[in-house]
Enzyme design. Sequence first.
Site, PDB file in Angstrom:
ATOM      1  N   CYS A  80       0.840  -1.194   0.000  1.00 20.10           N
ATOM      2  CA  CYS A  80       0.000   0.000   0.000  1.00 20.10           C
ATOM      3  C   CYS A  80       0.877   1.247   0.000  1.00 20.10           C
ATOM      4  O   CYS A  80       1.796   1.370   0.813  1.00 20.10           O
ATOM      5  CB  CYS A  80      -0.905  -0.011   1.235  1.00 20.10           C
ATOM      6  SG  CYS A  80      -1.918   1.469   1.416  1.00 20.10           S
ATOM      7  N   CYS A  83       0.345   3.101   3.605  1.00 19.55           N
ATOM      8  CA  CYS A  83       0.824   2.621   4.907  1.00 19.55           C
ATOM      9  C   CYS A  83       1.864   1.510   4.812  1.00 19.55           C
ATOM     10  O   CYS A  83       2.279   0.971   5.831  1.00 19.55           O
ATOM     11  CB  CYS A  83      -0.358   2.166   5.765  1.00 19.55           C
ATOM     12  SG  CYS A  83      -1.147   0.628   5.191  1.00 19.55           S
ATOM     13  N   CYS A 128      -7.224  -1.120   1.347  1.00 16.82           N
ATOM     14  CA  CYS A 128      -6.226  -1.605   2.292  1.00 16.82           C
ATOM     15  C   CYS A 128      -6.914  -1.804   3.635  1.00 16.82           C
ATOM     16  O   CYS A 128      -7.561  -0.885   4.139  1.00 16.82           O
ATOM     17  CB  CYS A 128      -5.095  -0.591   2.401  1.00 16.82           C
ATOM     18  SG  CYS A 128      -3.882  -0.998   3.691  1.00 16.82           S
ATOM     19  N   CYS A 131      -5.188   0.894   6.408  1.00 20.80           N
ATOM     20  CA  CYS A 131      -5.399   2.355   6.390  1.00 20.80           C
ATOM     21  C   CYS A 131      -6.692   2.753   5.690  1.00 20.80           C
ATOM     22  O   CYS A 131      -7.054   3.928   5.694  1.00 20.80           O
ATOM     23  CB  CYS A 131      -4.209   3.078   5.766  1.00 20.80           C
ATOM     24  SG  CYS A 131      -4.052   2.876   3.977  1.00 20.80           S
ATOM     25  N   CYS A 151      -8.186  -5.563  -9.877  1.00 20.76           N
ATOM     26  CA  CYS A 151      -7.762  -4.512 -10.804  1.00 20.76           C
ATOM     27  C   CYS A 151      -7.384  -3.293  -9.967  1.00 20.76           C
ATOM     28  O   CYS A 151      -8.252  -2.574  -9.473  1.00 20.76           O
ATOM     29  CB  CYS A 151      -8.920  -4.220 -11.758  1.00 20.76           C
ATOM     30  SG  CYS A 151      -8.478  -3.138 -13.119  1.00 20.76           S
TER      31      CYS A 151
END
Length: 167
Positions: A80, A83, A128, A131, A151
């Site tokens: 991510c 984070c 995510c 976060c 995707c």
Amino acid sequence: MNRRQTLRAGASLLGLLAASRLTAVMAGPAASGAFEVEKSEAEWRALLAPAAYKVLREHGTERAYTSPLNGEKRPGRFSCAGCDLPLFSSKTKFDSGTGWPSFFEPLPDAVATQVDTAYGMRRTEVHCRRCGGHLGHVFEDGPKPTGLRYCMNGVSLRFEPSADGPA
């Protein structure tokens, strides 16, 4: 629009229709709106590039074929951009022909999903789990073994190459 672009657009539309059949589950901290990593809008803006902020925090979408991560083929993992939580292994990445980095499976306990009804469509949003950053959408038109296509927007990810083979 040439024939190839038309076919890709049609495949994307079919993916959107198939996504309505996915079971979207929003569990854990995401259900209550609390995440392990929380920042103010000003802190997110200071941390992220403008394009990443638009996607991760405002649920935007980058233009197809603009992310260098779409063509990334080295062993490693995708984390991510908000984070640094590891999200996908390069072993699950495939070329979907859609113009966005695509994966058939996330790492365990990495992402969460919820129903997205924006733009008059019903899709399954992927974010995510740590976060809450918007990553993209998941569709039921991917390869075996899962049949899923995660995707993802490239600006929502960071790639970390692995020197000792696929992560």
